[in-house]
Design a protein around this motif. Structure first.
Motif, PDB file in Angstrom:
ATOM      1  N   ILE A   1      39.753  45.181  57.272  1.00  0.00           N
ATOM      2  CA  ILE A   1      38.993  45.148  55.839  1.00  0.00           C
ATOM      3  C   ILE A   1      39.411  43.640  55.320  1.00  0.00           C
ATOM      4  CG2 ILE A   1      38.701  45.745  53.444  1.00  0.00           C
ATOM      5  CD1 ILE A   1      37.866  47.738  55.523  1.00  0.00           C
ATOM      6  N   ARG A   2      38.695  42.858  54.712  1.00  0.00           N
ATOM      7  CA  ARG A   2      39.190  41.584  54.306  1.00  0.00           C
ATOM      8  C   ARG A   2      39.089  41.132  52.840  1.00  0.00           C
ATOM      9  NH1 ARG A   2      38.491  37.232  59.423  1.00  0.00           N
ATOM     10  NH2 ARG A   2      39.632  38.391  60.868  1.00  0.00           N
ATOM     11  N   ILE A   3      39.810  41.020  52.101  1.00  0.00           N
ATOM     12  CA  ILE A   3      39.725  40.853  50.738  1.00  0.00           C
ATOM     13  C   ILE A   3      40.092  39.298  50.156  1.00  0.00           C
ATOM     14  CG2 ILE A   3      39.978  41.890  48.378  1.00  0.00           C
ATOM     15  CD1 ILE A   3      41.188  44.390  49.745  1.00  0.00           C
ATOM     16  N   PRO A   4      39.027  38.517  49.549  1.00  0.00           N
ATOM     17  CA  PRO A   4      39.372  37.295  49.411  1.00  0.00           C
ATOM     18  C   PRO A   4      40.763  37.253  48.343  1.00  0.00           C
ATOM     19  CG  PRO A   4      37.194  37.994  48.436  1.00  0.00           C
ATOM     20  CD  PRO A   4      37.519  39.034  49.267  1.00  0.00           C
ATOM     21  N   GLU A   5      41.244  36.282  48.177  1.00  0.00           N
ATOM     22  CA  GLU A   5      42.403  36.298  47.335  1.00  0.00           C
ATOM     23  C   GLU A   5      41.649  36.034  45.790  1.00  0.00           C
ATOM     24  OE1 GLU A   5      45.615  36.351  47.306  1.00  0.00           O
ATOM     25  OE2 GLU A   5      46.040  36.288  49.546  1.00  0.00           O
ATOM     26  N   PRO A   6      42.241  36.680  44.811  1.00  0.00           N
ATOM     27  CA  PRO A   6      41.361  36.607  43.573  1.00  0.00           C
ATOM     28  C   PRO A   6      41.634  35.414  42.884  1.00  0.00           C
ATOM     29  CG  PRO A   6      43.207  38.177  43.360  1.00  0.00           C
ATOM     30  CD  PRO A   6      43.309  37.783  44.809  1.00  0.00           C
ATOM     31  N   PRO A   7      40.980  34.601  42.326  1.00  0.00           N
ATOM     32  CA  PRO A   7      41.010  33.297  41.628  1.00  0.00           C
ATOM     33  C   PRO A   7      42.010  33.643  40.573  1.00  0.00           C
ATOM     34  CG  PRO A   7      38.859  34.253  40.935  1.00  0.00           C
ATOM     35  CD  PRO A   7      39.575  35.259  42.048  1.00  0.00           C
ATOM     36  N   GLU A   8      42.435  32.554  39.773  1.00  0.00           N
ATOM     37  CA  GLU A   8      43.262  32.366  38.701  1.00  0.00           C
ATOM     38  C   GLU A   8      42.491  33.050  37.658  1.00  0.00           C
ATOM     39  OE1 GLU A   8      46.368  29.745  36.778  1.00  0.00           O
ATOM     40  OE2 GLU A   8      46.090  30.410  38.734  1.00  0.00           O
ATOM     41  N   GLY A   9      43.059  33.825  36.738  1.00  0.00           N
ATOM     42  CA  GLY A   9      42.660  34.601  35.729  1.00  0.00           C
ATOM     43  C   GLY A   9      41.845  35.945  36.155  1.00  0.00           C
TER      44      GLY A   9
ATOM     45  N   THR B   1      36.999  38.208  36.175  1.00  0.00           N
ATOM     46  CA  THR B   1      37.906  36.904  36.016  1.00  0.00           C
ATOM     47  C   THR B   1      37.428  36.369  34.215  1.00  0.00           C
ATOM     48  OG1 THR B   1      37.522  36.278  38.248  1.00  0.00           O
ATOM     49  CG2 THR B   1      38.155  34.663  36.808  1.00  0.00           C
ATOM     50  N   VAL B   2      38.541  36.015  33.962  1.00  0.00           N
ATOM     51  CA  VAL B   2      38.473  35.406  32.517  1.00  0.00           C
ATOM     52  C   VAL B   2      39.094  34.080  32.225  1.00  0.00           C
ATOM     53  CG1 VAL B   2      39.396  35.992  30.101  1.00  0.00           C
ATOM     54  CG2 VAL B   2      38.861  37.973  31.506  1.00  0.00           C
ATOM     55  N   GLU B   3      38.214  33.294  31.707  1.00  0.00           N
ATOM     56  CA  GLU B   3      38.590  31.971  31.262  1.00  0.00           C
ATOM     57  C   GLU B   3      38.375  31.601  30.066  1.00  0.00           C
ATOM     58  OE1 GLU B   3      36.859  28.950  34.059  1.00  0.00           O
ATOM     59  OE2 GLU B   3      37.087  30.498  35.546  1.00  0.00           O
ATOM     60  N   ASP B   4      39.413  30.890  29.279  1.00  0.00           N
ATOM     61  CA  ASP B   4      39.210  31.102  27.827  1.00  0.00           C
ATOM     62  C   ASP B   4      38.776  31.996  27.006  1.00  0.00           C
ATOM     63  OD1 ASP B   4      40.053  28.337  28.213  1.00  0.00           O
ATOM     64  OD2 ASP B   4      38.113  27.385  28.509  1.00  0.00           O
ATOM     65  N   LYS B   5      39.581  33.117  27.403  1.00  0.00           N
ATOM     66  CA  LYS B   5      39.068  34.468  26.613  1.00  0.00           C
ATOM     67  C   LYS B   5      37.740  34.954  26.959  1.00  0.00           C
ATOM     68  CE  LYS B   5      42.847  33.780  23.552  1.00  0.00           C
ATOM     69  NZ  LYS B   5      43.146  33.762  21.976  1.00  0.00           N
ATOM     70  N   LYS B   6      36.906  34.558  27.937  1.00  0.00           N
ATOM     71  CA  LYS B   6      35.802  35.001  28.254  1.00  0.00           C
ATOM     72  C   LYS B   6      35.458  35.032  29.798  1.00  0.00           C
ATOM     73  CE  LYS B   6      33.389  33.485  24.186  1.00  0.00           C
ATOM     74  NZ  LYS B   6      33.273  32.277  23.867  1.00  0.00           N
TER      75      LYS B   6
ATOM     76  N   SER C   1      37.662  50.881  32.866  1.00  0.00           N
ATOM     77  CA  SER C   1      38.203  49.896  33.908  1.00  0.00           C
ATOM     78  C   SER C   1      37.803  48.540  33.592  1.00  0.00           C
ATOM     79  CB  SER C   1      37.079  50.268  35.279  1.00  0.00           C
ATOM     80  OG  SER C   1      35.763  49.753  35.075  1.00  0.00           O
ATOM     81  N   ILE C   2      36.850  48.190  32.728  1.00  0.00           N
ATOM     82  CA  ILE C   2      36.833  46.796  31.907  1.00  0.00           C
ATOM     83  C   ILE C   2      38.057  46.427  31.341  1.00  0.00           C
ATOM     84  CG2 ILE C   2      35.680  45.164  30.643  1.00  0.00           C
ATOM     85  CD1 ILE C   2      32.900  46.701  31.949  1.00  0.00           C
ATOM     86  N   LEU C   3      38.257  47.480  30.376  1.00  0.00           N
ATOM     87  CA  LEU C   3      39.248  47.337  29.525  1.00  0.00           C
ATOM     88  C   LEU C   3      40.815  47.181  30.079  1.00  0.00           C
ATOM     89  CD1 LEU C   3      38.554  50.072  26.550  1.00  0.00           C
ATOM     90  CD2 LEU C   3      38.471  47.396  26.303  1.00  0.00           C
ATOM     91  N   ALA C   4      40.807  47.779  31.276  1.00  0.00           N
ATOM     92  CA  ALA C   4      42.104  47.762  32.030  1.00  0.00           C
ATOM     93  C   ALA C   4      42.294  46.305  32.660  1.00  0.00           C
ATOM     94  CB  ALA C   4      42.226  48.969  32.924  1.00  0.00           C
ATOM     95  N   CYS C   5      41.175  45.767  32.740  1.00  0.00           N
ATOM     96  CA  CYS C   5      41.141  44.054  33.208  1.00  0.00           C
ATOM     97  C   CYS C   5      41.613  43.062  32.099  1.00  0.00           C
ATOM     98  CB  CYS C   5      39.802  43.779  33.991  1.00  0.00           C
ATOM     99  SG  CYS C   5      39.599  44.642  35.492  1.00  0.00           S
ATOM    100  N   ALA C   6      41.610  43.541  30.798  1.00  0.00           N
ATOM    101  CA  ALA C   6      41.871  42.698  29.640  1.00  0.00           C
ATOM    102  C   ALA C   6      43.229  42.117  29.825  1.00  0.00           C
ATOM    103  CB  ALA C   6      41.799  43.423  28.466  1.00  0.00           C
TER     104      ALA C   6
END
Ligand SMILES: Cc1cc2nc3c(=O)[nH]c(=O)nc-3n(C[C@H](O)[C@H](O)[C@H](O)COP(=O)(O)OP(=O)(O)OC[C@H]3O[C@@H](n4cnc5c(N)ncnc54)[C@H](O)[C@@H]3O)c2cc1C
Ligand code: SF4
Length: 324
Positions: free
Chosen positions: A214-222, A248-253, A319-324
């Motif tokens: 299984i290959r998983i791409p490195e997650p981007p910044e944020g 992924t969150v950038e500038d709080k969005k 699951s979404i809140l856990a990513c905050a």
């Protein structure tokens, strides 16, 4: 248990050759925690003539970071994935899913390849001695449509026009949320295209095809990922509903989101409407709640499983809140 031939494959080529030789009448065994139970209970009308042990193949058990990806061998045990520090820190949805699977004993035996290739859960289908020769076994009806369907699909039947069974894997939704790829001896398939709804199969694998990694791409910044599971018991229990999110969150969005439910349909269910609902927004109680509501638009619960719709909503939200 009926008689069968057992072969310890020493190489991948040997395993593939054996599978070809038996022409669809052989089964691969890794940890055996799903397959052997199925064979003991004789739940299927057909029985494998041969069982090809792939645990004897060296080099399919590893966790390594290479070429911008996390690469995990198909024979890697769930316990090793759950406790690996890199997986824990950067691919959290997967480590959490592995940790929440079954019990320590099963995680010490069960492999990642076996977890995503495991068979569906339906108590009619899994009833010992093939007592219910249902649609999925080539019979004429789905017993879950009229019988007790409290743990069945809330998103309708599969292309089998009526099989309401669910895919029970805990790691599968994480792999979809993390946009993983499944590598076999023949090809590379995106995780979300790996699962299938066909007759008597849950994956797109051909009879002589073996998952190798299984290959998983490195997650981007944020980026953050999370996995949540609702089960009746804290230990050793299949999910009633589970959900993984990779956000992924950038500038709080939120700039990108992948959300995947499982145990709600015959294969992992990517909640695209939830993803659209959260993109461009900040993660808050309200936006996560709205994404949860969007995820279950179009749900068609059966007589006994309406309660799963609310659980699915809540799993998406959490699951979404856990990513905050
Ligand atoms: C009591 C109990 C509780 C459980 N709880 C959970 C749970 O909470 N969550 C969950 O997700 N699962 C659960 N499981 C299911 C199962 O044990 C795990 O999914 C486990 O990871 C399966 O891995 P394995 O290596 O033992 O698979 P095996 O039993 O060896 O194989 C499973 C299937 O995959 C195929 N296969 C295995 N490896 C490959 C490969 N590399 N390439 C192609 N095909 C392959 C086999 O032919 C077989 O059809 C539970 C099982 C039991 C018995
Ligand atoms: S849900 Fe699928 S596996 Fe279960 S009885 Fe119906 S056809 Fe068979």
């Amino acid at each position: 248990m009926r008689k069968f031939t057992h072969a310890n494959a020493k190489t991948l080529d040997e395993a593939v050759l054996l599978l070809k030789r038996y022409g669809g009448k052989a089964a691969v065994v890794a940890g055996g925690t799903d397959l052997i139970g199925k064979m003991k209970d004789e739940i299927l009308p057909s029985y494998p003539e041969a069982v090809i042990n792939i645990k004897t193949i060296h080099g399919l058990e590893f966790i390594t970071e290479k070429e911008g990806e996390l690469q995990i061998g198909a024979l890697t045990r769930l316990e090793d994935i759950a406790t690996n520090p890199v997986v824990k820190e950067r691919f959290h949805a997967l480590s959490e899913a592995a940790e929440r699977t079954a019990s320590t004993h099963l995680r010490e035996m069960g492999t990642l390849g076996g977890n995503i290739c495991q068979d569906i859960r339906c108590w009619f289908y899994r009833n010992p001695g093939n007592r219910f020769p249902c649609l999925r076994k080539g019979g004429g009806r789905c017993y879950a449509l009229e019988g007790d369907n409290r743990y069945h699909s809330i998103f309708g039947g599969s292309v089998l026009e009526g099989c309401m069974a669910v895919h029970p894997s805990d790691t599968a939704p994480s792999l979809v949320a993390l946009d993983a790829k499944v590598v076999t001896n023949r090809r590379t398939v995106r995780a979300e295209e790996f699962f299938d709804v066909g007759v008597c199969r849950t994956t797109v694998l051909e009879p002589d095809e073996i998952v190798t990694e299984i290959r998983i791409p490195e997650p981007p910044e944020g980026a953050k990922s999370a996995f949540v599971k609702f089960a009746l018991r804290e230990s050793i229990d299949f999910p009633i509903v589970n959900c993984a999110a990779g956000i992924t969150v950038e500038d709080k969005k939120v700039t990108s989101a992948r959300v995947c439910l499982n145990a709600v349909w015959v294969k992992p269910y990517r909640a695209v409407k939830a993803e659209k609902a959260i993109i461009g927004k900040a993660i808050t109680e309200e936006t996560a709640e709205a994404a949860g509501a969007a995820a279950v638009i179009g749900a068609k619960p059966l007589r006994d499983n309406g309660y799963m719709v609310q659980i699915a909503k809540t799993m998406v939200k959490r699951s979404i809140l856990a990513c905050a």
